[in-house]
Write a protein that holds these residues in place. Structure first.
Motif, PDB file in Angstrom:
ATOM      1  N   THR A  73       1.109  -1.507  -0.311  1.00  0.00           N
ATOM      2  CA  THR A  73       0.081  -0.041   0.298  1.00  0.00           C
ATOM      3  C   THR A  73       1.278   1.417  -0.081  1.00  0.00           C
ATOM      4  O   THR A  73       0.341   3.032   0.177  1.00  0.00           O
ATOM      5  CB  THR A  73      -1.128  -0.045   1.560  1.00  0.00           C
ATOM      6  N   LYS A  74       2.182   1.041  -0.105  1.00  0.00           N
ATOM      7  CA  LYS A  74       3.280   2.301  -0.156  1.00  0.00           C
ATOM      8  C   LYS A  74       3.675   3.073  -1.728  1.00  0.00           C
ATOM      9  O   LYS A  74       4.387   3.958  -1.551  1.00  0.00           O
ATOM     10  CB  LYS A  74       4.086   2.823   1.049  1.00  0.00           C
ATOM     11  N   GLU A  75       3.158   2.059  -2.578  1.00  0.00           N
ATOM     12  CA  GLU A  75       3.923   2.041  -3.589  1.00  0.00           C
ATOM     13  C   GLU A  75       3.653   3.956  -4.400  1.00  0.00           C
ATOM     14  O   GLU A  75       4.813   4.617  -4.762  1.00  0.00           O
ATOM     15  CB  GLU A  75       3.230   1.117  -4.821  1.00  0.00           C
ATOM     16  N   ARG A  76       2.600   3.985  -4.301  1.00  0.00           N
ATOM     17  CA  ARG A  76       2.539   5.179  -5.011  1.00  0.00           C
ATOM     18  C   ARG A  76       3.507   6.437  -3.940  1.00  0.00           C
ATOM     19  O   ARG A  76       3.556   7.430  -4.678  1.00  0.00           O
ATOM     20  CB  ARG A  76       0.430   6.154  -4.327  1.00  0.00           C
ATOM     21  N   GLU A  77       3.389   6.498  -2.799  1.00  0.00           N
ATOM     22  CA  GLU A  77       3.591   7.276  -1.923  1.00  0.00           C
ATOM     23  C   GLU A  77       5.594   7.469  -1.638  1.00  0.00           C
ATOM     24  O   GLU A  77       5.989   8.181  -2.388  1.00  0.00           O
ATOM     25  CB  GLU A  77       3.689   7.052  -0.516  1.00  0.00           C
ATOM     26  N   PHE A  78       5.704   6.204  -2.591  1.00  0.00           N
ATOM     27  CA  PHE A  78       7.197   5.960  -2.796  1.00  0.00           C
ATOM     28  C   PHE A  78       7.539   6.376  -4.089  1.00  0.00           C
ATOM     29  O   PHE A  78       8.513   7.354  -4.387  1.00  0.00           O
ATOM     30  CB  PHE A  78       6.780   4.428  -2.850  1.00  0.00           C
ATOM     31  N   LYS A  79       6.352   6.020  -5.457  1.00  0.00           N
ATOM     32  CA  LYS A  79       6.428   6.857  -6.551  1.00  0.00           C
ATOM     33  C   LYS A  79       6.809   8.293  -6.463  1.00  0.00           C
ATOM     34  O   LYS A  79       7.927   9.266  -7.048  1.00  0.00           O
ATOM     35  CB  LYS A  79       5.642   6.263  -7.487  1.00  0.00           C
ATOM     36  N   SER A  80       6.214   9.037  -4.838  1.00  0.00           N
ATOM     37  CA  SER A  80       6.050  10.779  -5.630  1.00  0.00           C
ATOM     38  C   SER A  80       7.227  10.648  -4.641  1.00  0.00           C
ATOM     39  O   SER A  80       7.908  11.426  -5.499  1.00  0.00           O
ATOM     40  CB  SER A  80       4.752  10.746  -4.443  1.00  0.00           C
ATOM     41  N   LEU A  81       7.730  10.321  -3.773  1.00  0.00           N
ATOM     42  CA  LEU A  81       9.451  10.533  -2.912  1.00  0.00           C
ATOM     43  C   LEU A  81      10.059  11.119  -4.052  1.00  0.00           C
ATOM     44  O   LEU A  81      11.002  11.622  -4.175  1.00  0.00           O
ATOM     45  CB  LEU A  81       9.718   9.256  -1.605  1.00  0.00           C
ATOM     46  N   LEU A 135       8.694   3.679   3.440  1.00  0.00           N
ATOM     47  CA  LEU A 135       7.657   3.162   2.377  1.00  0.00           C
ATOM     48  C   LEU A 135       8.700   1.744   1.972  1.00  0.00           C
ATOM     49  O   LEU A 135       8.533   1.269   1.272  1.00  0.00           O
ATOM     50  CB  LEU A 135       8.389   4.284   1.295  1.00  0.00           C
TER      51      LEU A 135
END
Length: 153
Positions: A74-82, A123
């Protein structure tokens, strides 16, 4: 993709600043014919840009590493943004396997690398490999004629 286009791509991969006249000599075409072929390759999306290669060490960035990232569920979107905001990230690959992302990073010091890894820790789990050298640094297979279907059209 015909043999002439493949030869043009190979020549451009060696030196993207080669003039149309020089390219024409290599493939036995006129400069305008080369220009037309290259324009078509760009329009088809085969050629996506022209960039210089840099020696990061001579630019004051002596450390390059590959960071494998196993992103938490569930952290992939946040990881990509970072990672899109991290100046140290040179390349990012989404790959198969548990370490779904591999980052190529360039940093000025080990403490800078440590700080970068700390930003990723919430993340993902990381596994870092230092790049010692790059014996091969190509952007296309050397045997492109063998791996690509060639047509004479």
């Amino acid at each position: 993709m015909d043999r002439i286009n493949l030869s043009l791509l190979k020549a451009l991969s060696e030196n993207a600043r080669m003039s149309y006249a020089e390219l024409g000599k290599r493939v036995h075409l006129s400069a305008p014919a080369v220009a037309e072929r290259i324009k078509k390759l760009e329009e088809k999306g085969v050629i996506t840009g022209y960039r210089p290669n840099f020696n990061l060490e001579k630019m004051g960035i002596p450390i390059t590493a590959l960071v494998e990232c196993q992103v938490y569920r569930t952290k992939e979107r946040e990881f990509k943004s970072l990672i899109m905001t991290l100046d140290e990230v040179i390349e990012c690959y989404n790959v198969t396997g548990p370490q779904a992302f591999v980052l190529k990073v360039g940093v000025t010091s080990m403490s800078s690398l440590d700080y970068l890894l700390e930003r990723l820790i919430d993340l993902s789990d990381t596994n870092t490999k230092m790049i010692m050298s790059m014996p091969i640094n190509e952007n296309m297979p050397k045997n492109i004629e063998k791996v690509t279907e060639i047509t004479d059209s």
